[in-house]
Design an enzyme around this catalytic site. Sequence first.
Site, PDB file in Angstrom:
ATOM      1  N   THR A  99       0.827  -1.216   0.000  1.00 24.30           N
ATOM      2  CA  THR A  99       0.000   0.000   0.000  1.00 24.30           C
ATOM      3  C   THR A  99       0.866   1.273   0.000  1.00 24.30           C
ATOM      4  O   THR A  99       0.655   2.183  -0.806  1.00 24.30           O
ATOM      5  CB  THR A  99      -0.945   0.009   1.227  1.00 24.30           C
ATOM      6  OG1 THR A  99      -1.984  -0.938   0.977  1.00 24.30           O
ATOM      7  CG2 THR A  99      -1.566   1.374   1.444  1.00 24.30           C
ATOM      8  N   THR A 133       4.974  11.241   7.624  1.00 24.02           N
ATOM      9  CA  THR A 133       5.237  11.218   9.060  1.00 24.02           C
ATOM     10  C   THR A 133       6.643  11.725   9.378  1.00 24.02           C
ATOM     11  O   THR A 133       7.542  11.641   8.538  1.00 24.02           O
ATOM     12  CB  THR A 133       5.097   9.761   9.564  1.00 24.02           C
ATOM     13  OG1 THR A 133       5.658   9.654  10.863  1.00 24.02           O
ATOM     14  CG2 THR A 133       5.836   8.773   8.667  1.00 24.02           C
ATOM     15  N   ASP A 134       6.841  12.194  10.613  1.00 23.21           N
ATOM     16  CA  ASP A 134       8.200  12.576  11.040  1.00 23.21           C
ATOM     17  C   ASP A 134       9.064  11.343  11.290  1.00 23.21           C
ATOM     18  O   ASP A 134      10.278  11.467  11.468  1.00 23.21           O
ATOM     19  CB  ASP A 134       8.157  13.476  12.293  1.00 23.21           C
ATOM     20  CG  ASP A 134       7.551  12.801  13.512  1.00 23.21           C
ATOM     21  OD1 ASP A 134       7.000  11.688  13.381  1.00 23.21           O
ATOM     22  OD2 ASP A 134       7.618  13.394  14.608  1.00 23.21           O
ATOM     23  N   GLU A 135       8.437  10.147  11.300  1.00 21.17           N
ATOM     24  CA  GLU A 135       9.227   8.937  11.565  1.00 21.17           C
ATOM     25  C   GLU A 135      10.223   8.641  10.439  1.00 21.17           C
ATOM     26  O   GLU A 135      11.146   7.852  10.622  1.00 21.17           O
ATOM     27  CB  GLU A 135       8.303   7.729  11.817  1.00 21.17           C
ATOM     28  CG  GLU A 135       7.428   7.961  13.035  1.00 21.17           C
ATOM     29  CD  GLU A 135       6.647   6.748  13.479  1.00 21.17           C
ATOM     30  OE1 GLU A 135       7.126   5.614  13.316  1.00 21.17           O
ATOM     31  OE2 GLU A 135       5.530   6.941  13.999  1.00 21.17           O
ATOM     32  N   TYR A 159       7.429   0.324   8.733  1.00 25.96           N
ATOM     33  CA  TYR A 159       6.443   1.389   8.474  1.00 25.96           C
ATOM     34  C   TYR A 159       7.147   2.665   7.997  1.00 25.96           C
ATOM     35  O   TYR A 159       6.831   3.193   6.924  1.00 25.96           O
ATOM     36  CB  TYR A 159       5.624   1.685   9.741  1.00 25.96           C
ATOM     37  CG  TYR A 159       4.901   3.024   9.693  1.00 25.96           C
ATOM     38  CD1 TYR A 159       3.882   3.248   8.763  1.00 25.96           C
ATOM     39  CD2 TYR A 159       5.256   4.078  10.548  1.00 25.96           C
ATOM     40  CE1 TYR A 159       3.227   4.478   8.699  1.00 25.96           C
ATOM     41  CE2 TYR A 159       4.602   5.304  10.493  1.00 25.96           C
ATOM     42  CZ  TYR A 159       3.595   5.504   9.565  1.00 25.96           C
ATOM     43  OH  TYR A 159       2.959   6.715   9.492  1.00 25.96           O
ATOM     44  N   LYS A 163       7.110   4.632   4.328  1.00 22.11           N
ATOM     45  CA  LYS A 163       6.662   6.014   4.146  1.00 22.11           C
ATOM     46  C   LYS A 163       7.794   6.860   3.530  1.00 22.11           C
ATOM     47  O   LYS A 163       7.552   7.701   2.661  1.00 22.11           O
ATOM     48  CB  LYS A 163       6.228   6.625   5.491  1.00 22.11           C
ATOM     49  CG  LYS A 163       4.942   6.069   6.050  1.00 22.11           C
ATOM     50  CD  LYS A 163       3.716   6.340   5.183  1.00 22.11           C
ATOM     51  CE  LYS A 163       3.317   7.799   5.135  1.00 22.11           C
ATOM     52  NZ  LYS A 163       2.008   7.975   4.426  1.00 22.11           N
ATOM     53  N   ASP A 292      10.402  -3.971  25.407  1.00 20.85           N
ATOM     54  CA  ASP A 292      10.427  -2.867  24.433  1.00 20.85           C
ATOM     55  C   ASP A 292      10.247  -3.380  23.012  1.00 20.85           C
ATOM     56  O   ASP A 292      10.609  -4.518  22.686  1.00 20.85           O
ATOM     57  CB  ASP A 292      11.750  -2.106  24.553  1.00 20.85           C
ATOM     58  CG  ASP A 292      11.587  -0.651  24.161  1.00 20.85           C
ATOM     59  OD1 ASP A 292      10.500  -0.268  23.699  1.00 20.85           O
ATOM     60  OD2 ASP A 292      12.563   0.113  24.329  1.00 20.85           O
ATOM     61  N   PRO A 294      11.175  -3.822  19.160  1.00 17.21           N
ATOM     62  CA  PRO A 294      12.480  -3.826  18.480  1.00 17.21           C
ATOM     63  C   PRO A 294      12.681  -2.548  17.663  1.00 17.21           C
ATOM     64  O   PRO A 294      11.745  -2.091  17.003  1.00 17.21           O
ATOM     65  CB  PRO A 294      12.412  -5.046  17.555  1.00 17.21           C
ATOM     66  CG  PRO A 294      11.063  -5.657  17.706  1.00 17.21           C
ATOM     67  CD  PRO A 294      10.277  -4.901  18.720  1.00 17.21           C
TER      68      PRO A 294
HETATM   69  N1  LIG Z   1      -1.469   8.673  13.019  1.00 10.73           N
HETATM   70  C1  LIG Z   1      -0.411   9.467  13.133  1.00 10.73           C
HETATM   71  O1  LIG Z   1      -0.020   9.853  14.239  1.00 10.73           O
HETATM   72  C2  LIG Z   1       0.291   9.975  11.877  1.00 10.73           C
HETATM   73  C3  LIG Z   1       1.264  10.964  12.007  1.00 10.73           C
HETATM   74  C4  LIG Z   1       1.862  11.469  10.857  1.00 10.73           C
HETATM   75  C5  LIG Z   1       1.504  10.996   9.612  1.00 10.73           C
HETATM   76  N2  LIG Z   1       0.562  10.023   9.508  1.00 10.73           N
HETATM   77  C6  LIG Z   1       0.195   9.575   8.149  1.00 10.73           C
HETATM   78  O2  LIG Z   1      -1.124  10.038   7.910  1.00 10.73           O
HETATM   79  C7  LIG Z   1      -1.839   9.107   7.115  1.00 10.73           C
HETATM   80  C8  LIG Z   1      -3.124   8.695   7.812  1.00 10.73           C
HETATM   81  O3  LIG Z   1      -2.808   8.120   9.070  1.00 10.73           O
HETATM   82  P1  LIG Z   1      -3.944   7.534  10.016  1.00 10.73           P
HETATM   83  O4  LIG Z   1      -3.400   7.458  11.388  1.00 10.73           O
HETATM   84  O5  LIG Z   1      -5.210   8.270   9.769  1.00 10.73           O
HETATM   85  O6  LIG Z   1      -4.069   6.058   9.422  1.00 10.73           O
HETATM   86  P2  LIG Z   1      -5.226   4.989   9.606  1.00 10.73           P
HETATM   87  O7  LIG Z   1      -4.548   3.657   9.667  1.00 10.73           O
HETATM   88  O8  LIG Z   1      -6.155   5.375  10.705  1.00 10.73           O
HETATM   89  O9  LIG Z   1      -6.076   5.101   8.239  1.00 10.73           O
HETATM   90  C9  LIG Z   1      -5.605   4.648   7.013  1.00 10.73           C
HETATM   91  C10 LIG Z   1      -6.770   4.626   6.031  1.00 10.73           C
HETATM   92  O10 LIG Z   1      -6.263   4.205   4.766  1.00 10.73           O
HETATM   93  C11 LIG Z   1      -7.123   3.193   4.233  1.00 10.73           C
HETATM   94  N3  LIG Z   1      -6.314   2.307   3.388  1.00 10.73           N
HETATM   95  C12 LIG Z   1      -5.302   1.489   3.784  1.00 10.73           C
HETATM   96  N4  LIG Z   1      -4.814   0.824   2.726  1.00 10.73           N
HETATM   97  C13 LIG Z   1      -5.508   1.247   1.638  1.00 10.73           C
HETATM   98  C14 LIG Z   1      -5.447   0.942   0.245  1.00 10.73           C
HETATM   99  N5  LIG Z   1      -4.572   0.049  -0.242  1.00 10.73           N
HETATM  100  N6  LIG Z   1      -6.298   1.589  -0.589  1.00 10.73           N
HETATM  101  C15 LIG Z   1      -7.184   2.491  -0.123  1.00 10.73           C
HETATM  102  N7  LIG Z   1      -7.295   2.805   1.191  1.00 10.73           N
HETATM  103  C16 LIG Z   1      -6.466   2.191   2.048  1.00 10.73           C
HETATM  104  C17 LIG Z   1      -7.693   2.482   5.453  1.00 10.73           C
HETATM  105  O11 LIG Z   1      -8.904   1.802   5.153  1.00 10.73           O
HETATM  106  C18 LIG Z   1      -7.895   3.644   6.413  1.00 10.73           C
HETATM  107  O12 LIG Z   1      -9.156   4.249   6.220  1.00 10.73           O
HETATM  108  C19 LIG Z   1      -0.888   7.935   6.859  1.00 10.73           C
HETATM  109  O13 LIG Z   1      -0.311   8.099   5.596  1.00 10.73           O
HETATM  110  C20 LIG Z   1       0.164   8.067   7.950  1.00 10.73           C
HETATM  111  O14 LIG Z   1       1.406   7.585   7.508  1.00 10.73           O
HETATM  112  C21 LIG Z   1      -0.061   9.493  10.610  1.00 10.73           C
END
Ligand SMILES: NC(=O)c1ccc[n+]([C@@H]2O[C@H](COP(=O)([O-])OP(=O)(O)OC[C@H]3O[C@@H](n4cnc5c(N)ncnc54)[C@H](O)[C@@H]3O)[C@@H](O)[C@H]2O)c1
Length: 353
Positions: A99, A133-135, A159, A163, A292, A294
């Site tokens: 994905t 993400t900042d990761e 992960y 990204k 912890d 890994p």
């Molecule tokens: N959660 C955090 O703290 C955070 C921080 C910084 C950046 N992000 C980034 O922000 C974005 C959203 O994060 P989140 O926490 O809302 O994630 P989440 O896991 O809650 O949501 C992901 C969504 O993507 C959909 N999805 C997954 N695979 C898919 C595919 N192949 N096709 C279509 N839809 C698909 C899922 O059904 C879900 O609705 C991500 O890209 C993540 O890397 C998240």
Amino acid sequence: MRFFITGGAGFIGSAVVRNIIKNTQDEVVVIDSLTYAGNLESLNSINENNRFHFENVDICDRAELDRVFVQYQPDAVMHLAAESHVDRSIDGPAAFIETNIVGTYKLLESARKYWNGLELDKKQAFRFHHISTDEVYGDLHGTDDLFSETTPYAPSSPYSASKASSDHLVRAWQRTYGLPTIVTNCSNNYGPYHFPEKLIPLIILNALSGKSLPVYGDGSQIRDWLYVEDHARALYKVVTEGVVGETYNIGGHNERKNIDVVKTICQLLEELVPNKPNGLDHYADLITYVKDRPGHDVRYAIDASKIAKELDWTPAETFESGIRKTVEWYLNNETWWQRVLDGSYAGERLGSI
Ligand SMILES: NC(=O)c1ccc[n+]([C@@H]2O[C@H](COP(=O)([O-])OP(=O)(O)OC[C@H]3O[C@@H](n4cnc5c(N)ncnc54)[C@H](O)[C@@H]3O)[C@@H](O)[C@H]2O)c1
């Protein structure tokens, strides 16, 4: 404007959708394949609006992507669809590669084909906004260092590596093909509609049912927390006002040790739900230190001065105000999280989780 929001049924995506429908006159098309993390019930407050559309499409399905681009003719794509949970990426990295990397590549190619066919003014106005993400920067060991937009990439987990890879693809499509892309890298989000496998909702819900509160290692890892609605506002600013080819770091200036986050939640619950389960004296008695993770990153902290200066965005919530709102939201929205915990939010599509 008409936005494609990939991952719009997820935690952050749904906040972006709710913000756009409630606070603008723009139109939204959610592109989401509803994995375990996708929950249409997070969109219940806006799904009757005629500016809201939903397409159950996997971003790895190029033919379906091409169809929706032709059908809806979006002005911008906000790309949030991803596998997003670090622990799941350690147990099974394949879905993250598929994905986050292959899916982003297919979305870029489908967007490029559509964009190439646009008339000049639409072509110039089009935006592909990649949410990351900042990761991707790895972690910080000093106490004063911050991640800036020029910090070299050094991801630690499957992960964050996936990204990082998608960020590189997006920038390459801008540089090579001229696709008008923007990238944002954000710190840890928290707030309403957060899936209960993540730290903050897990602690709230386990505490309410008297289960142990697992903390990795000694709990000294530091995260920089941002309230999800602040992130949603920042993303709207970036996609509508940001400069093509630029990167913006987004953060809350709220660094906290994991153990302090857990203790803060326990204190709030002492105040808001003094009647504890199973004759418990204090919620904090449930804290349990576990082995912890890994490769666990030590500290993340974001320098968000560029977006503050150039786009006039700063977070509205402090950690104290945001975490109180979050705990109160979970107390007032039991139906939402009960249906996630028992699997019924997903209907037949996932079986029980
Ligand atoms: N959660 C955090 O703290 C955070 C921080 C910084 C950046 N992000 C980034 O922000 C974005 C959203 O994060 P989140 O926490 O809302 O994630 P989440 O896991 O809650 O949501 C992901 C969504 O993507 C959909 N999805 C997954 N695979 C898919 C595919 N192949 N096709 C279509 N839809 C698909 C899922 O059904 C879900 O609705 C991500 O890209 C993540 O890397 C998240």
